[in-house]
Design a protein around this motif. Structure first.
Motif, PDB file in Angstrom:
ATOM      1  N   LEU A 307     -10.223  60.312  -2.924  1.00  0.00           N
ATOM      2  CA  LEU A 307     -11.175  61.342  -3.347  1.00  0.00           C
ATOM      3  C   LEU A 307     -10.633  62.751  -3.131  1.00  0.00           C
ATOM      4  CD1 LEU A 307     -14.516  59.821  -1.976  1.00  0.00           C
ATOM      5  CD2 LEU A 307     -13.991  60.293  -4.378  1.00  0.00           C
ATOM      6  N   GLU A 308      -9.773  62.916  -2.160  1.00  0.00           N
ATOM      7  CA  GLU A 308      -9.254  64.241  -1.845  1.00  0.00           C
ATOM      8  C   GLU A 308      -8.498  64.865  -3.021  1.00  0.00           C
ATOM      9  OE1 GLU A 308      -9.867  66.052   0.677  1.00  0.00           O
ATOM     10  OE2 GLU A 308     -10.712  64.643   2.138  1.00  0.00           O
ATOM     11  N   ASP A 309      -8.017  64.028  -3.928  1.00  0.00           N
ATOM     12  CA  ASP A 309      -7.178  64.523  -5.025  1.00  0.00           C
ATOM     13  C   ASP A 309      -7.931  64.718  -6.334  1.00  0.00           C
ATOM     14  OD1 ASP A 309      -4.945  64.365  -3.334  1.00  0.00           O
ATOM     15  OD2 ASP A 309      -4.633  62.258  -3.830  1.00  0.00           O
ATOM     16  N   VAL A 310      -9.251  64.411  -6.367  1.00  0.00           N
ATOM     17  CA  VAL A 310      -9.959  64.435  -7.650  1.00  0.00           C
ATOM     18  C   VAL A 310     -10.921  65.617  -7.743  1.00  0.00           C
ATOM     19  CG1 VAL A 310      -9.772  61.919  -7.812  1.00  0.00           C
ATOM     20  CG2 VAL A 310     -11.885  62.942  -6.929  1.00  0.00           C
ATOM     21  N   LYS A 311     -11.337  65.914  -8.979  1.00  0.00           N
ATOM     22  CA  LYS A 311     -12.256  67.018  -9.246  1.00  0.00           C
ATOM     23  C   LYS A 311     -13.621  66.539  -9.739  1.00  0.00           C
ATOM     24  CE  LYS A 311      -9.439  70.392  -8.270  1.00  0.00           C
ATOM     25  NZ  LYS A 311      -9.698  71.273  -7.100  1.00  0.00           N
ATOM     26  N   THR A 312     -13.659  65.300 -10.270  1.00  0.00           N
ATOM     27  CA  THR A 312     -14.903  64.765 -10.831  1.00  0.00           C
ATOM     28  C   THR A 312     -15.080  63.318 -10.383  1.00  0.00           C
ATOM     29  OG1 THR A 312     -14.627  66.158 -12.799  1.00  0.00           O
ATOM     30  CG2 THR A 312     -16.209  64.348 -12.957  1.00  0.00           C
ATOM     31  N   VAL A 313     -16.310  62.964 -10.006  1.00  0.00           N
ATOM     32  CA  VAL A 313     -16.630  61.592  -9.598  1.00  0.00           C
ATOM     33  C   VAL A 313     -17.842  61.107 -10.384  1.00  0.00           C
ATOM     34  CG1 VAL A 313     -17.423  60.097  -7.719  1.00  0.00           C
ATOM     35  CG2 VAL A 313     -15.702  61.852  -7.268  1.00  0.00           C
ATOM     36  N   ILE A 314     -17.713  59.923 -10.973  1.00  0.00           N
ATOM     37  CA  ILE A 314     -18.842  59.251 -11.630  1.00  0.00           C
ATOM     38  C   ILE A 314     -19.105  57.963 -10.864  1.00  0.00           C
ATOM     39  CG2 ILE A 314     -19.743  58.293 -13.779  1.00  0.00           C
ATOM     40  CD1 ILE A 314     -17.620  59.833 -15.264  1.00  0.00           C
ATOM     41  N   TRP A 315     -20.371  57.712 -10.532  1.00  0.00           N
ATOM     42  CA  TRP A 315     -20.685  56.567  -9.661  1.00  0.00           C
ATOM     43  C   TRP A 315     -21.715  55.665 -10.338  1.00  0.00           C
ATOM     44  CZ3 TRP A 315     -19.936  56.952  -3.852  1.00  0.00           C
ATOM     45  CH2 TRP A 315     -20.230  55.742  -3.220  1.00  0.00           C
ATOM     46  N   ASN A 316     -21.394  54.384 -10.434  1.00  0.00           N
ATOM     47  CA  ASN A 316     -22.343  53.396 -10.962  1.00  0.00           C
ATOM     48  C   ASN A 316     -22.152  52.069 -10.235  1.00  0.00           C
ATOM     49  OD1 ASN A 316     -22.769  51.061 -13.308  1.00  0.00           O
ATOM     50  ND2 ASN A 316     -24.362  52.600 -13.273  1.00  0.00           N
ATOM     51  N   GLY A 317     -23.008  51.810  -9.266  1.00  0.00           N
ATOM     52  CA  GLY A 317     -22.970  50.541  -8.559  1.00  0.00           C
ATOM     53  C   GLY A 317     -22.499  50.658  -7.118  1.00  0.00           C
ATOM     54  N   PRO A 318     -23.078  49.855  -6.206  1.00  0.00           N
ATOM     55  CA  PRO A 318     -22.717  49.889  -4.788  1.00  0.00           C
ATOM     56  C   PRO A 318     -21.411  49.156  -4.489  1.00  0.00           C
ATOM     57  CG  PRO A 318     -24.390  48.222  -5.164  1.00  0.00           C
ATOM     58  CD  PRO A 318     -24.178  48.913  -6.485  1.00  0.00           C
ATOM     59  N   GLU A 340     -20.414  65.369   0.775  1.00  0.00           N
ATOM     60  CA  GLU A 340     -19.799  66.467   1.528  1.00  0.00           C
ATOM     61  C   GLU A 340     -18.864  67.290   0.647  1.00  0.00           C
ATOM     62  OE1 GLU A 340     -16.573  67.060   5.185  1.00  0.00           O
ATOM     63  OE2 GLU A 340     -17.526  65.101   4.878  1.00  0.00           O
ATOM     64  N   MET A 341     -18.042  66.606  -0.142  1.00  0.00           N
ATOM     65  CA  MET A 341     -17.111  67.308  -1.022  1.00  0.00           C
ATOM     66  C   MET A 341     -17.852  68.083  -2.111  1.00  0.00           C
ATOM     67  SD  MET A 341     -14.046  64.495  -1.425  1.00  0.00           S
ATOM     68  CE  MET A 341     -13.010  65.620  -2.377  1.00  0.00           C
ATOM     69  N   THR A 342     -18.975  67.531  -2.551  1.00  0.00           N
ATOM     70  CA  THR A 342     -19.795  68.216  -3.560  1.00  0.00           C
ATOM     71  C   THR A 342     -20.377  69.496  -2.987  1.00  0.00           C
ATOM     72  OG1 THR A 342     -20.383  66.076  -4.557  1.00  0.00           O
ATOM     73  CG2 THR A 342     -21.732  67.977  -5.151  1.00  0.00           C
ATOM     74  N   GLU A 343     -20.920  69.404  -1.780  1.00  0.00           N
ATOM     75  CA  GLU A 343     -21.502  70.578  -1.128  1.00  0.00           C
ATOM     76  C   GLU A 343     -20.455  71.662  -0.889  1.00  0.00           C
ATOM     77  OE1 GLU A 343     -23.391  69.057   2.382  1.00  0.00           O
ATOM     78  OE2 GLU A 343     -25.335  68.863   1.374  1.00  0.00           O
ATOM     79  N   ASP A 344     -19.226  71.232  -0.638  1.00  0.00           N
ATOM     80  CA  ASP A 344     -18.135  72.186  -0.398  1.00  0.00           C
ATOM     81  C   ASP A 344     -17.559  72.757  -1.690  1.00  0.00           C
ATOM     82  OD1 ASP A 344     -18.410  71.803   2.301  1.00  0.00           O
ATOM     83  OD2 ASP A 344     -16.743  70.390   2.488  1.00  0.00           O
ATOM     84  N   GLY A 345     -18.081  72.297  -2.836  1.00  0.00           N
ATOM     85  CA  GLY A 345     -17.615  72.802  -4.118  1.00  0.00           C
ATOM     86  C   GLY A 345     -16.281  72.237  -4.562  1.00  0.00           C
ATOM     87  N   GLN A 346     -15.863  71.122  -3.936  1.00  0.00           N
ATOM     88  CA  GLN A 346     -14.574  70.526  -4.281  1.00  0.00           C
ATOM     89  C   GLN A 346     -14.636  69.650  -5.521  1.00  0.00           C
ATOM     90  OE1 GLN A 346     -14.080  69.297   0.191  1.00  0.00           O
ATOM     91  NE2 GLN A 346     -12.070  69.119  -0.757  1.00  0.00           N
ATOM     92  N   ILE A 347     -15.796  69.017  -5.749  1.00  0.00           N
ATOM     93  CA  ILE A 347     -15.915  68.078  -6.865  1.00  0.00           C
ATOM     94  C   ILE A 347     -17.272  68.211  -7.554  1.00  0.00           C
ATOM     95  CG2 ILE A 347     -14.349  66.326  -5.909  1.00  0.00           C
ATOM     96  CD1 ILE A 347     -16.822  64.761  -4.999  1.00  0.00           C
ATOM     97  N   LEU A 348     -17.317  67.722  -8.800  1.00  0.00           N
ATOM     98  CA  LEU A 348     -18.564  67.502  -9.527  1.00  0.00           C
ATOM     99  C   LEU A 348     -18.869  66.021  -9.399  1.00  0.00           C
ATOM    100  CD1 LEU A 348     -20.728  68.436 -11.730  1.00  0.00           C
ATOM    101  CD2 LEU A 348     -19.126  67.451 -13.380  1.00  0.00           C
TER     102      LEU A 348
END
Length: 398
Positions: A307-318, A340-348
């Motif tokens: 996750l540290e290397d990405v800018k966008t995350v899409i999540w579907n499923g546990p 946490e990364m979203t709050e820090d403005g690192q990712i969408l």
């Protein structure tokens, strides 16, 4: 594809038909979760502020034989009135003289909710005649129900072609979030795809290989991929007949330079119950008499590092059996990292799907995601690359 929004419409003095989703859980005649009502509130209140007269159309449940009191939208009126802080009137039909009279007598500043559109066969058939009967009640159509946009139903698709139409604020939010995360994402982009079966998300996985840079596969789905790699999965949920398909997906991903991230360690137990005795084992070392119920700590660390290397995350499923503690551990840990990364403005971060929303809410991460879609099937079909009738009908370029 382009669509108009409320900013493009003159609503003053107009009867505004708004397709919403008030299909909310009800127990003993009372709404137990107002989330969907809360989400449509901005559109309804904005229509009122612009001088429009909101006339709400919605389905409720899945009636099969016409009128069914248990599926009447009338039971939503008290909760909707409270959410909107407006008086909500009810019409016992969504077409015909009853509906017409309710529209004509609607006081300015109030809201009208019509009866369940699915009480009419023309709704599911996307019947143009039924859509015309609905259109006769309004001057403008606003679609604010992405959750039903994958349905070619009259009040979702056909109606949009009969009146000046636009997307409501909820629909607009959904479309922007999905466009930014899938159609036009900031790269690198990572998808988390979990759940029980590969077969239910086969189209999704194949469609994501091209747009995604990395795909995390979790839940029962991961077991099929582990088995396809020759690993013993014991008594775990696994679609052994899809091992060849899993290997094909892995090969396609490698050819497309899309990294597939599978568990490197797993949490196993002999019983599927809360706080069952469990152990962490390597992904290739699941005892024959146990079942895999979650990803292990090394897998969580690996995913968080990716996750540290990405800018966008899409999540579907546990990532595991999140409903049963402690097998929610991996899902919670990764979800909180994304939050946490979203709050820090690192990712969408964008997530959707029934189990997904429930899992993220349970983890406490949901509020920090960039966007949580209330849609289930529509969210999945958009991710699969399918054209949604309710969105295509709003296309302003046609």
């Amino acid at each position: 594809m382009a669509w108009k929004t409320l900013d493009d419409m003159d609503l003053d003095g107009k009867n505004v038909l708004i397709r919403v989703d008030v299909n909310v859980p009800v127990e003993n005649g009372k709404v137990t979760d107002t989330t969907r009502l809360d989400r449509i509130s901005p559109t309804v209140l904005e229509v009122l502020s612009k001088g429009g007269r909101p006339i709400l159309l919605s389905h409720f449940g899945r009636p099969t034989r016409g009128f069914d009191l248990s599926m009447s939208t009338q039971q939503v009126v008290p909760a909707l009135s409270q959410v909107l802080n407006r008086r909500v009137h009810f019409a016992s039909s969504c077409i015909g003289q009853t509906a017409r009279e309710a529209v004509d007598t609607l006081p300015d500043g109030d809201v009208l909710l019509l009866e369940n559109t699915r009480f009419h066969a023309g709704e599911k058939n996307n019947d143009r005649g039924f859509a015309k009967d609905l259109a006769a009640l309004g001057d403008v159509f606003v679609s604010d129900t992405f959750s039903t946009a994958h349905r070619a139903h009259a009040s979702v698709a056909a109606l949009a072609t009969l009146l000046p139409s636009c997307a409501g604020r909820l629909m607009e939010e959904e479309l922007k979030a999905l466009t930014n995360s899938l159609s036009e994402p900031e790269r690198p982009v990572l998808a988390v795809v979990g759940g029980a079966k590969v077969s239910s998300k086969l189209v999704l996985l194949k469609n994501l290989i091209g747009p995604m840079d990395k795909i995390v596969i979790g839940g029962g789905m991961a077991n099929t991929f582990l088995a396809a790699q020759g690993h013993q999965v014991g008594q775990s949920l696994c679609e052994h007949d899809l091992q060849d398909t899993a290997r094909e997906i892995l090969a396609e991903a490698e050819a497309a330079n899309c990294e597939i991230i599978l568990p490197v360690d797993v949490v196993v137990a002999r019983e599927f119950k809360e706080f069952a005795e469990n152990k962490v084992r390597a992904a290739d070392d699941c005892p024959r008499d146990t079942m895999i119920l979650d990803a292990g700590p090394d897998s969580v660390e690996n995913i968080c590092n990716k996750l540290e290397d990405v800018k966008t995350v899409i999540w579907n499923g546990p990532l595991g059996a999140f409903e049963i503690p402690p097998f929610n551990t991996a899902t919670d840990a990764v979800a909180l990292k994304v939050a946490e990364m979203t709050e820090d403005g690192q990712i969408l971060s964008v997530a959707g799907g029934g189990d997904t929303v429930a899992a993220l809410k349970k983890s406490g991460a949901a509020e920090s995601f960039s966007y949580i879609s209330t849609a289930g099937g529509a969210f999945l079909e958009w991710m699969e690359g399918k054209t949604l009738p309710g969105v295509a009908a709003l296309d302003d370029t046609k």
